[in-house]
Design an enzyme around this catalytic site. Structure first.
Site: not given
Ligand SMILES: *[C@@H]1O[C@H](CO)[C@@H](O)[C@H](O)[C@H]1NC(C)=O
Ligand SMILES: *[C@@H]1O[C@H](CO)[C@@H](O)[C@H](O)[C@H]1NC(C)=O
Ligand SMILES: *[C@@H]1O[C@H](CO)[C@@H](O)[C@H](O)[C@H]1NC(C)=O
Length: 529
Positions: A37-38, A75, A131, A284-285, A302
């Site tokens: 994540d991130d 996300c 999410h 994811d990003n 992001k």
């Protein structure tokens, strides 16, 4: 008779049934998908970062590094495309993320990746961040194809308490409540356990319990390395040389994540699954610079459609790759995993709605040209930059321009009207080497390399943004040379393509918060409808 191998899928299966000795040689692979994540472009060791990721470096060096690989800038959209193989505009989810009190989820008539793999005979397990909506039970991972689930349903929680705080606007209150579930039950017994370790332990236990005669699909959506910046002290020890406290914490979080990936791959080896496993690692990003992530030398971060928001760290590992130890520079997108993995599984994508993803297995495994020529990054008429509030901003300069107003090139106001696409809309599209952006793409800064101490700020002076910008991202991945004036035909073509895509878009679904979401002072976030 001697079979002619004109392998339409149905015929191929028939062949297998007729020739049982072949059947045993074609075992669908175990599929392990790890989503960070991130995690930013510059935040892995193999991109020359100051952060050490020995497990990611080694696995990817023995696998195939994807260096022209894209995800969505935030996300929910990336996870949505991973699970559906379809662009956000086709699920009505082109705007932002699903907030805890919004009563919607990935449309229930979308068939998700785990459902397709389950139909192909897989045991399907998920650990970590969902999410993708949870206002009613039908939206939960356990109702959408996963045999088991352990994780959290929203985003941005505390790594130790597993609580998520959210301002419920219609109630005018901030609610902090637990967000952790085992299956559909609230899991209250893990307070104090650091989630990166908790989730990797659960992934390892899924692997250990798995009967290897059945193919495994394990989706591990780690909390790391999203804010808040929290990490057990021991992961900080190697980073005393990093002066910026936020970056130091972030580096420790990346190290914990790298260790989690190492533990998961080790468990696959110890349990005898590895020889028939395809392991995918992806972020994811892009990295969130406000919370010490870095996408250097790429532009933006992001939430933006600049390369820093969408060009992703990703690789595939495992002994089934036919050209291990290579780097792929072929265009690949997160929506491509669904057809790719279902193809590997010998399953069928027949039950899905029309896919936007391509099967890129031969591209990854054998180095063939990508079947993907074009990539719609997004079209979001409601876009606004979700930059975190001032109080959270780190010392690193947060100097994004304000959005461009107006929807036309002032020198020739009618120039773009014929394409029917409103160029004030936040959108971007890629076709081979070209990338066209319209509207405000999000924070447009080139953030300096972490630890940069030069006398100038390291951030080049920026001219005003234009409503239409064109870059040759193959030659110019940093998006420094805007060339729309030199290539008007390319601009015309890509605007036409944007308009054609926009015609296929569903109306945006982005409902107001439902006050009934409130779990109360002692409850947990979860389905309320
Ligand atoms: C929300 O609560 C705050 C603090 O109690 C109060 O000052 C404010 O007037 C409330 N706003 C609304 C719209 O009720
Ligand atoms: C990895 O495994 C080791 C040994 O079991 C353990 O001490 C460590 O906490 C694990 N790391 C993570 C991130 O789970
Ligand atoms: C694994 O599954 C196979 C096939 O269903 C079964 O024969 C075998 O006993 C199982 N092994 C274990 C350890 O449960």
């Amino acid at each position: 008779r001697i079979p002619q191998c004109v392998c339409v899928r149905g015929e191929f299966l028939l062949l297998l049934i007729n020739f049982p000795y072949l059947r045993s040689t074609v075992r669908p692979p175990h599929i392990v998908f790890i989503l960070a994540d991130d995690l930013g472009w510059y935040d892995v060791g193999y991109h020359s970062s100051e952060i050490r990721t020995p497990n990611l470096d080694k696995l990817s060096a023995q696998g195939v590094r994807l260096e022209n690989y894209y995800v969505q800038p935030v996300c929910t959209p990336s996870r949505n495309q991973l699970m559906t193989g379809r662009y956000q505009i086709h699920t009505g989810m082109q705007h932002q993320i699903i907030w805890p009190c919004q009563p919607y989820c990935v449309p229930l008539d979308e068939k998700l990746l785990p459902q397709l793999l389950k139909e192909a005979g897989y045991g399907t397990h998920m650990v970590g961040k969902w999410h993708l909506g949870m206002y009613k039970k039908d939206c939960l991972p356990t109702r959408r194809g996963f045999d088991t689930y352990f994780g959290y349903l929203t985003g941005s929680e505390d790594y130790f308490t597993h609580e998520r705080c959210y301002d419920i606007a219609p109630l005018n209150l901030t609610r902090c409540a637990l967000d952790l579930r085992d299956g559909e039950e609230v899991a209250a017994a893990y307070k104090g356990d650091y989630s990166t370790e908790l989730f990797s332990q659960r992934a390892v236990s899924v692997i250990k319990k798995h009967n290897s005669s059945k193919p495994l699909f394990l989706y591990v959506a780690l909390q790391a390395v999203h804010s808040p910046l929290q990490v057990p002290e021991r992961y900080l020890a190697p980073y005393s040389f990093i002066e910026d406290r936020h970056r130091r914490l972030y580096a420790g979080m990346v190290s914990a994540m790298d260790e989690a990936v190492g533990n998961i791959s080790l468990a696959l080896q110890q349990e005898g699954l590895w020889d028939n496993t395809v392991l995918v690692f992806s972020t994811d990003n892009g990295g969130q610079t406000v919370y010490a992530g870095s996408n250097w030398p790429l532009r933006g971060r992001k939430l933006s459609l600049w390369e820093g928001g969408v060009r992703a760290v990703g690789f595939v590992a495992g002994p089934l790759l036919e050209k291990p130890g290579t780097v792929s520079r072929e265009l690949i997108h997160i929506s491509d995993w669904l057809p790719t993995l279902v193809g590997l599984a010998g399953g069928s994508t027949g039950g899905t709605k029309p896919l936007d993803g391509f099967n890129v297995w031969k591209t990854i495994s054998k180095g063939f040209a990508s079947p993907r020529q074009e990539l719609l990054h997004n079209i979001d008429p409601l876009y606004s930059d979700l930059a975190p509030s001032e109080k959270n901003v780190s010392l690193r300069g947060d100097i994004c321009h304000t959005p461009v107003k107006g929807n036309a090139d002032s020198s020739s106001p009618d120039r773009w009207a014929k394409f029917g696409f409103n160029v004030s809309i936040h959108a971007a599209i890629r076709s081979s080497n070209w990338k066209l952006l319209t509207g405000y793409p999000g924070c447009e800064v080139w953030f300096p390399r972490p630890g940069y101490n030069g006398s100038d700020s390291g951030v080049p002076k920026l001219g005003p943004l234009k409503p239409i910008m064109l870059f040759d991202v193959e030659k110019d991945p940093e998006e420094r040379n805007e060339v729309s004036a030199q290539f008007p035909d390319v601009v015309d073509y890509l605007l036409t393509r944007l308009q054609e895509h926009q015609k296929t878009a569903l109306p945006i679904n982005y409902p107001d918060d439902d006050p009934q979401c409130d779990p109360g002072p002692t409850g947990a976030w979860g389905p309320w409808a």
